[in-house]
Scaffold this motif. Structure first.
Motif, PDB file in Angstrom:
ATOM      1  N   CYS A   1       0.831  -1.205   0.000  1.00 42.02           N
ATOM      2  CA  CYS A   1       0.000   0.000   0.000  1.00 42.02           C
ATOM      3  C   CYS A   1       0.865   1.255   0.000  1.00 42.02           C
ATOM      4  O   CYS A   1       0.555   2.237  -0.691  1.00 42.02           O
ATOM      5  CB  CYS A   1      -0.933  -0.011   1.208  1.00 42.02           C
TER       6      CYS A   1
ATOM      7  N   VAL B   1       2.245   1.765  -3.547  1.00 40.29           N
ATOM      8  CA  VAL B   1       1.285   2.366  -4.476  1.00 40.29           C
ATOM      9  C   VAL B   1       1.270   3.889  -4.305  1.00 40.29           C
ATOM     10  O   VAL B   1       1.272   4.635  -5.295  1.00 40.29           O
ATOM     11  CB  VAL B   1      -0.124   1.785  -4.259  1.00 40.29           C
ATOM     12  N   ASP B   2       1.270   4.359  -3.059  1.00 42.91           N
ATOM     13  CA  ASP B   2       1.312   5.805  -2.814  1.00 42.91           C
ATOM     14  C   ASP B   2       2.570   6.417  -3.418  1.00 42.91           C
ATOM     15  O   ASP B   2       2.524   7.513  -4.014  1.00 42.91           O
ATOM     16  CB  ASP B   2       1.269   6.091  -1.307  1.00 42.91           C
TER      17      ASP B   2
ATOM     18  N   GLN C   1      -7.791   3.062  -3.727  1.00 41.76           N
ATOM     19  CA  GLN C   1      -8.053   1.926  -2.857  1.00 41.76           C
ATOM     20  C   GLN C   1      -8.219   0.631  -3.659  1.00 41.76           C
ATOM     21  O   GLN C   1      -7.760  -0.441  -3.236  1.00 41.76           O
ATOM     22  CB  GLN C   1      -9.301   2.176  -2.012  1.00 41.76           C
TER      23      GLN C   1
ATOM     24  N   LYS D   1      -4.777  -0.665  -4.490  1.00 46.01           N
ATOM     25  CA  LYS D   1      -4.147  -1.307  -3.330  1.00 46.01           C
ATOM     26  C   LYS D   1      -4.756  -2.679  -3.070  1.00 46.01           C
ATOM     27  O   LYS D   1      -4.032  -3.657  -2.825  1.00 46.01           O
ATOM     28  CB  LYS D   1      -4.281  -0.406  -2.103  1.00 46.01           C
TER      29      LYS D   1
ATOM     30  N   THR E   1      -3.658  -5.096  -5.842  1.00 43.02           N
ATOM     31  CA  THR E   1      -2.247  -5.451  -5.706  1.00 43.02           C
ATOM     32  C   THR E   1      -2.061  -6.523  -4.640  1.00 43.02           C
ATOM     33  O   THR E   1      -1.298  -7.485  -4.818  1.00 43.02           O
ATOM     34  CB  THR E   1      -1.410  -4.212  -5.358  1.00 43.02           C
ATOM     35  N   CYS E   2      -2.771  -6.381  -3.535  1.00 43.88           N
ATOM     36  CA  CYS E   2      -2.695  -7.392  -2.471  1.00 43.88           C
ATOM     37  C   CYS E   2      -3.291  -8.717  -2.926  1.00 43.88           C
ATOM     38  O   CYS E   2      -2.760  -9.791  -2.603  1.00 43.88           O
ATOM     39  CB  CYS E   2      -3.395  -6.881  -1.211  1.00 43.88           C
TER      40      CYS E   2
END
Length: 347
Positions: free
Chosen positions: A195, A198-199, A270, A273, A276-277
Protein backbone atom coordinates in the motif's frame (compact mmCIF):
# COMPACT_ATOMS: atom_id res chain seq x y z
CA UNK A 1 16.72 -18.62 5.05
CA UNK A 2 14.14 -21.32 5.65
CA UNK A 3 12.23 -24.12 4.00
CA UNK A 4 8.77 -23.24 5.36
CA UNK A 5 5.40 -22.54 3.83
CA UNK A 6 3.52 -19.30 3.52
CA UNK A 7 -0.07 -19.13 4.72
CA UNK A 8 -1.82 -18.37 1.42
CA UNK A 9 -3.24 -21.09 -0.79
CA UNK A 10 -5.60 -19.10 -3.04
CA UNK A 11 -5.11 -19.75 -6.74
CA UNK A 12 -5.94 -17.93 -9.93
CA UNK A 13 -8.93 -19.15 -11.86
CA UNK A 14 -8.10 -20.58 -15.30
CA UNK A 15 -7.14 -17.95 -17.85
CA UNK A 16 -7.63 -18.35 -21.57
CA UNK A 17 -5.20 -16.61 -23.93
CA UNK A 18 -5.50 -15.41 -27.48
CA UNK A 19 -2.24 -16.32 -29.25
CA UNK A 20 -1.88 -13.10 -31.20
CA UNK A 21 1.32 -12.14 -33.03
CA UNK A 22 3.63 -9.89 -31.05
CA UNK A 23 6.10 -7.37 -32.37
CA UNK A 24 9.33 -7.74 -30.47
CA UNK A 25 12.14 -5.26 -30.83
CA UNK A 26 15.28 -6.78 -32.35
CA UNK A 27 18.28 -7.04 -30.04
CA UNK A 28 21.88 -7.32 -31.14
CA UNK A 29 23.99 -9.87 -29.24
CA UNK A 30 26.62 -8.38 -26.96
CA UNK A 31 30.20 -9.19 -27.92
CA UNK A 32 32.51 -11.00 -25.56
CA UNK A 33 32.08 -13.99 -23.29
CA UNK A 34 33.57 -15.73 -20.31
CA UNK A 35 34.56 -19.31 -19.67
CA UNK A 36 31.39 -21.37 -20.10
CA UNK A 37 29.85 -22.52 -16.81
CA UNK A 38 26.33 -23.28 -17.87
CA UNK A 39 26.33 -27.05 -18.42
CA UNK A 40 25.97 -29.76 -15.83
CA UNK A 41 26.53 -33.52 -16.13
CA UNK A 42 23.04 -33.96 -17.55
CA UNK A 43 23.86 -31.43 -20.27
CA UNK A 44 21.23 -28.99 -19.08
CA UNK A 45 21.67 -25.23 -19.03
CA UNK A 46 22.06 -23.83 -15.54
CA UNK A 47 19.44 -21.20 -14.74
CA UNK A 48 18.93 -19.08 -11.62
CA UNK A 49 15.21 -18.49 -10.97
CA UNK A 50 14.24 -15.71 -8.55
CA UNK A 51 10.61 -15.92 -7.47
CA UNK A 52 8.30 -14.17 -5.04
CA UNK A 53 5.18 -12.07 -4.75
CA UNK A 54 5.06 -8.58 -6.14
CA UNK A 55 7.05 -6.06 -4.13
CA UNK A 56 9.33 -8.53 -2.33
CA UNK A 57 12.61 -7.35 -3.88
CA UNK A 58 13.15 -9.85 -6.70
CA UNK A 59 14.60 -7.27 -9.08
CA UNK A 60 16.90 -5.90 -6.39
CA UNK A 61 18.20 -9.38 -5.60
CA UNK A 62 18.79 -10.16 -9.27
CA UNK A 63 20.97 -7.07 -9.68
CA UNK A 64 22.74 -7.71 -6.37
CA UNK A 65 23.58 -11.25 -7.49
CA UNK A 66 24.83 -9.92 -10.81
CA UNK A 67 27.45 -7.85 -8.99
CA UNK A 68 28.80 -11.10 -7.50
CA UNK A 69 28.50 -13.04 -10.75
CA UNK A 70 29.60 -10.47 -13.33
CA UNK A 71 28.65 -12.52 -16.40
CA UNK A 72 25.01 -12.67 -15.33
CA UNK A 73 22.22 -11.42 -17.56
CA UNK A 74 18.61 -10.99 -16.45
CA UNK A 75 15.46 -12.24 -18.18
CA UNK A 76 12.17 -10.69 -17.13
CA UNK A 77 9.26 -13.04 -16.41
CA UNK A 78 6.67 -10.45 -15.37
CA UNK A 79 3.93 -10.50 -18.00
CA UNK A 80 3.08 -6.79 -17.75
CA UNK A 81 6.72 -5.73 -17.84
CA UNK A 82 7.15 -7.49 -21.17
CA UNK A 83 5.29 -4.62 -22.82
CA UNK A 84 6.73 -1.30 -23.88
CA UNK A 85 5.20 1.55 -21.86
CA UNK A 86 3.73 2.33 -18.43
CA UNK A 87 7.10 1.95 -16.73
CA UNK A 88 5.92 3.39 -13.40
CA UNK A 89 2.59 1.58 -13.38
CA UNK A 90 4.18 -1.80 -14.13
CA UNK A 91 7.11 -1.21 -11.75
CA UNK A 92 9.89 -1.76 -14.28
CA UNK A 93 13.26 -1.46 -12.60
CA UNK A 94 14.63 2.02 -13.47
CA UNK A 95 17.71 2.12 -15.69
CA UNK A 96 20.06 3.52 -12.99
CA UNK A 97 19.10 0.67 -10.62
CA UNK A 98 20.07 -1.94 -13.21
CA UNK A 99 23.74 -1.06 -12.61
CA UNK A 100 24.71 -1.82 -16.17
CA UNK A 101 23.36 -5.39 -16.06
CA UNK A 102 21.75 -6.37 -19.35
CA UNK A 103 18.02 -7.10 -19.08
CA UNK A 104 16.03 -9.06 -21.66
CA UNK A 105 12.28 -9.18 -22.36
CA UNK A 106 11.82 -5.96 -20.39
CA UNK A 107 9.63 -3.54 -22.34
CA UNK A 108 10.47 -5.27 -25.61
CA UNK A 109 6.98 -6.00 -26.95
CA UNK A 110 5.17 -3.18 -28.70
CA UNK A 111 1.85 -4.97 -29.32
CA UNK A 112 0.23 -3.68 -26.15
CA UNK A 113 -3.27 -4.65 -27.28
CA UNK A 114 -2.52 -8.37 -27.49
CA UNK A 115 -2.07 -10.85 -24.65
CA UNK A 116 1.18 -12.77 -24.39
CA UNK A 117 0.29 -16.44 -24.09
CA UNK A 118 2.44 -18.73 -21.92
CA UNK A 119 3.48 -20.64 -25.05
CA UNK A 120 4.72 -17.41 -26.62
CA UNK A 121 6.73 -16.59 -23.51
CA UNK A 122 8.16 -20.12 -23.50
CA UNK A 123 9.42 -19.59 -27.04
CA UNK A 124 10.80 -16.07 -26.53
CA UNK A 125 12.37 -16.72 -23.13
CA UNK A 126 13.71 -20.12 -24.18
CA UNK A 127 15.54 -18.53 -27.10
CA UNK A 128 16.90 -15.86 -24.78
CA UNK A 129 18.18 -18.40 -22.25
CA UNK A 130 19.91 -20.33 -25.03
CA UNK A 131 21.46 -17.15 -26.44
CA UNK A 132 22.79 -16.02 -23.06
CA UNK A 133 24.20 -19.45 -22.23
CA UNK A 134 25.77 -19.87 -25.68
CA UNK A 135 27.97 -16.85 -24.97
CA UNK A 136 29.15 -18.32 -21.65
CA UNK A 137 26.98 -16.05 -19.55
CA UNK A 138 24.69 -16.95 -16.65
CA UNK A 139 20.93 -16.43 -17.19
CA UNK A 140 18.82 -15.19 -14.27
CA UNK A 141 15.04 -15.49 -14.64
CA UNK A 142 13.24 -12.89 -12.52
CA UNK A 143 9.56 -12.05 -12.16
CA UNK A 144 6.26 -12.80 -10.50
CA UNK A 145 4.27 -14.37 -13.35
CA UNK A 146 4.44 -17.98 -12.19
CA UNK A 147 2.30 -19.23 -15.07
CA UNK A 148 5.02 -18.01 -17.44
CA UNK A 149 7.80 -19.44 -15.28
CA UNK A 150 6.11 -22.85 -15.34
CA UNK A 151 5.57 -22.69 -19.09
CA UNK A 152 9.24 -21.93 -19.70
CA UNK A 153 10.77 -24.46 -17.35
CA UNK A 154 8.84 -27.71 -17.79
CA UNK A 155 10.08 -30.28 -20.28
CA UNK A 156 6.62 -30.80 -21.75
CA UNK A 157 4.19 -27.90 -21.83
CA UNK A 158 0.51 -28.26 -22.69
CA UNK A 159 -1.11 -24.82 -23.15
CA UNK A 160 -4.55 -26.38 -22.72
CA UNK A 161 -3.85 -27.48 -19.13
CA UNK A 162 -3.99 -25.15 -16.13
CA UNK A 163 -1.49 -26.76 -13.76
CA UNK A 164 -2.59 -24.44 -10.97
CA UNK A 165 -6.08 -25.92 -10.91
CA UNK A 166 -6.68 -28.34 -8.05
CA UNK A 167 -7.42 -31.21 -10.44
CA UNK A 168 -4.08 -30.84 -12.25
CA UNK A 169 -0.61 -32.03 -11.33
CA UNK A 170 2.72 -30.20 -11.55
CA UNK A 171 5.53 -31.84 -13.48
CA UNK A 172 8.94 -32.14 -11.83
CA UNK A 173 10.65 -32.74 -15.18
CA UNK A 174 12.38 -29.46 -16.06
CA UNK A 175 14.34 -28.65 -19.18
CA UNK A 176 16.94 -26.58 -17.28
CA UNK A 177 19.14 -27.23 -14.27
CA UNK A 178 17.44 -24.69 -11.97
CA UNK A 179 18.43 -23.00 -8.74
CA UNK A 180 15.22 -21.58 -7.24
CA UNK A 181 15.44 -18.61 -4.87
CA UNK A 182 12.14 -17.56 -3.27
CA UNK A 183 12.05 -14.12 -1.62
CA UNK A 184 9.16 -14.02 0.85
CA UNK A 185 7.83 -11.47 3.34
CA UNK A 186 5.33 -12.02 6.18
CA UNK A 187 1.89 -11.05 4.90
CA UNK A 188 1.17 -8.45 7.60
CA UNK A 189 4.34 -6.60 6.59
CA UNK A 190 4.08 -7.13 2.83
CA UNK A 191 0.46 -5.94 2.59
CA UNK A 192 1.35 -2.76 4.44
CA UNK A 193 4.39 -2.19 2.27
CA UNK A 194 2.44 -2.74 -0.97
CA UNK A 195 0.00 0.00 0.00
CA UNK A 196 2.88 2.36 0.75
CA UNK A 197 4.47 1.47 -2.58
CA UNK A 198 1.28 2.37 -4.48
CA UNK A 199 1.31 5.80 -2.81
CA UNK A 200 4.96 6.24 -3.81
CA UNK A 201 4.21 5.24 -7.41
CA UNK A 202 1.54 7.93 -7.61
CA UNK A 203 3.95 10.46 -6.13
CA UNK A 204 6.43 9.43 -8.85
CA UNK A 205 4.07 10.23 -11.73
CA UNK A 206 1.88 7.17 -12.14
CA UNK A 207 -1.33 9.17 -12.56
CA UNK A 208 0.28 11.42 -15.18
CA UNK A 209 1.50 8.31 -17.01
CA UNK A 210 -1.98 6.78 -16.95
CA UNK A 211 -3.56 10.05 -18.10
CA UNK A 212 -1.39 9.96 -21.23
CA UNK A 213 -2.19 6.29 -21.77
CA UNK A 214 -5.96 6.69 -21.34
CA UNK A 215 -7.99 6.07 -24.49
CA UNK A 216 -11.78 6.35 -24.07
CA UNK A 217 -12.32 4.17 -27.14
CA UNK A 218 -10.50 1.28 -25.42
CA UNK A 219 -11.54 1.85 -21.83
CA UNK A 220 -12.72 -1.42 -20.37
CA UNK A 221 -10.76 -3.53 -22.87
CA UNK A 222 -8.97 -6.01 -20.59
CA UNK A 223 -6.23 -7.19 -22.91
CA UNK A 224 -2.47 -6.86 -23.10
CA UNK A 225 -0.96 -3.94 -21.21
CA UNK A 226 -4.46 -2.72 -20.36
CA UNK A 227 -4.63 -5.50 -17.78
CA UNK A 228 -1.92 -3.83 -15.71
CA UNK A 229 -3.14 -2.92 -12.23
CA UNK A 230 -3.85 0.80 -12.32
CA UNK A 231 -5.22 0.99 -15.85
CA UNK A 232 -8.80 -0.30 -15.31
CA UNK A 233 -9.04 1.31 -11.86
CA UNK A 234 -8.22 4.78 -13.21
CA UNK A 235 -10.20 4.29 -16.42
CA UNK A 236 -13.31 4.79 -14.29
CA UNK A 237 -11.81 7.97 -12.84
CA UNK A 238 -10.84 9.37 -16.24
CA UNK A 239 -14.29 8.70 -17.65
CA UNK A 240 -15.63 11.13 -15.06
CA UNK A 241 -12.68 13.49 -15.26
CA UNK A 242 -11.11 13.28 -18.75
CA UNK A 243 -7.48 14.45 -18.72
CA UNK A 244 -7.99 16.63 -21.83
CA UNK A 245 -10.71 18.69 -20.16
CA UNK A 246 -8.38 20.00 -17.47
CA UNK A 247 -4.68 19.49 -16.68
CA UNK A 248 -5.70 19.03 -13.05
CA UNK A 249 -7.51 15.79 -13.91
CA UNK A 250 -4.18 14.18 -14.77
CA UNK A 251 -2.39 14.96 -11.51
CA UNK A 252 -2.87 13.75 -7.96
CA UNK A 253 -5.60 15.94 -6.41
CA UNK A 254 -4.74 17.94 -3.33
CA UNK A 255 -6.97 18.27 -0.28
CA UNK A 256 -8.43 21.54 -1.53
CA UNK A 257 -9.64 20.20 -4.86
CA UNK A 258 -13.21 19.41 -5.85
CA UNK A 259 -14.50 16.86 -3.27
CA UNK A 260 -16.12 14.70 -5.94
CA UNK A 261 -12.90 14.40 -7.90
CA UNK A 262 -10.97 13.66 -4.73
CA UNK A 263 -13.49 10.93 -3.85
CA UNK A 264 -13.23 9.35 -7.30
CA UNK A 265 -9.44 9.41 -7.03
CA UNK A 266 -9.44 7.83 -3.56
CA UNK A 267 -11.80 5.12 -4.78
CA UNK A 268 -9.44 4.23 -7.64
CA UNK A 269 -6.46 4.35 -5.29
CA UNK A 270 -8.05 1.93 -2.86
CA UNK A 271 -8.99 -0.46 -5.68
CA UNK A 272 -5.36 -0.49 -6.83
CA UNK A 273 -4.15 -1.31 -3.33
CA UNK A 274 -6.74 -4.05 -2.91
CA UNK A 275 -6.01 -5.58 -6.31
CA UNK A 276 -2.25 -5.45 -5.71
CA UNK A 277 -2.69 -7.39 -2.47
CA UNK A 278 -4.95 -9.90 -4.22
CA UNK A 279 -2.29 -10.37 -6.89
CA UNK A 280 0.36 -11.02 -4.23
CA UNK A 281 -1.83 -13.67 -2.60
CA UNK A 282 -2.39 -15.41 -5.93
CA UNK A 283 1.33 -15.37 -6.65
CA UNK A 284 2.14 -16.92 -3.26
CA UNK A 285 -0.52 -19.56 -3.86
CA UNK A 286 1.06 -20.51 -7.18
CA UNK A 287 4.54 -20.70 -5.67
CA UNK A 288 3.19 -23.05 -3.01
CA UNK A 289 1.51 -25.11 -5.72
CA UNK A 290 4.81 -25.52 -7.58
CA UNK A 291 6.63 -26.36 -4.38
CA UNK A 292 4.06 -28.97 -3.42
CA UNK A 293 4.57 -30.41 -6.90
CA UNK A 294 8.23 -31.07 -6.12
CA UNK A 295 10.01 -27.92 -7.28
CA UNK A 296 12.93 -27.37 -4.90
CA UNK A 297 12.76 -23.79 -3.58
CA UNK A 298 15.03 -22.14 -1.03
CA UNK A 299 12.99 -19.53 0.82
CA UNK A 300 14.55 -16.31 2.10
CA UNK A 301 12.62 -14.37 4.70
CA UNK A 302 12.99 -10.65 3.92
CA UNK A 303 10.48 -9.54 6.57
CA UNK A 304 13.05 -7.80 8.77
CA UNK A 305 14.36 -5.88 5.76
CA UNK A 306 10.92 -4.52 4.92
CA UNK A 307 10.17 -3.68 8.54
CA UNK A 308 13.36 -1.62 8.66
CA UNK A 309 12.59 -0.07 5.26
CA UNK A 310 9.15 1.08 6.40
CA UNK A 311 10.68 2.39 9.61
CA UNK A 312 13.03 4.44 7.46
CA UNK A 313 10.13 5.82 5.42
CA UNK A 314 8.32 6.87 8.61
CA UNK A 315 11.39 8.31 10.34
CA UNK A 316 12.83 11.79 10.10
CA UNK A 317 16.28 10.43 10.96
CA UNK A 318 16.97 9.05 7.50
CA UNK A 319 20.64 8.01 7.63
CA UNK A 320 20.61 5.33 10.32
CA UNK A 321 17.50 3.41 9.14
CA UNK A 322 18.75 3.56 5.53
CA UNK A 323 21.91 1.80 6.61
CA UNK A 324 19.99 -0.61 8.78
CA UNK A 325 17.65 -2.03 6.14
CA UNK A 326 20.43 -2.42 3.60
CA UNK A 327 22.58 -4.29 6.11
CA UNK A 328 19.71 -6.62 6.96
CA UNK A 329 19.02 -7.26 3.27
CA UNK A 330 22.66 -8.08 2.61
CA UNK A 331 22.95 -10.33 5.65
CA UNK A 332 19.67 -12.22 5.40
CA UNK A 333 19.03 -12.36 1.65
CA UNK A 334 22.00 -11.46 -0.55
CA UNK A 335 24.84 -13.23 1.25
CA UNK A 336 23.08 -16.59 1.66
CA UNK A 337 21.83 -16.36 -1.93
CA UNK A 338 25.38 -15.85 -3.17
CA UNK A 339 26.56 -18.92 -1.26
CA UNK A 340 23.77 -21.07 -2.69
CA UNK A 341 24.39 -19.91 -6.26
CA UNK A 342 28.14 -20.53 -5.91
CA UNK A 343 27.54 -24.09 -4.76
CA UNK A 344 25.02 -24.60 -7.54
CA UNK A 345 27.45 -23.44 -10.22
CA UNK A 346 30.21 -25.66 -8.83
CA UNK A 347 28.08 -28.81 -8.98
Amino acid sequence: MEHILSSFHSLDSPVFYRPLPLHRRPRWPRMGSSTPHHRNNQNKTKLIVIMGATGTGKSRLSVDLSTHFPHSQIINSDKMQLFNGLDITTNKIPLPERKGVQHFLLGEFDSIDADVAPSQFRSAAGSTVADIASRGNLPLLVGGSNTFIHALLVETFDPQVDVFAESSSVSRALRYDCCFLWVDVAWSVLSEYLCIRVDEMLDSGMLEELAQFYDPTKAGAMVGLRKAIGVPEFDAYFRKYPPWESPENGVVPNKDCDPSRREAYEEALQEIKDNTCRLAKRQIGKILRLREGGWDFTRFDATATFQALMKKKQSSAVAAPELEWREIWEREVVEPSVKIVKRFLEE
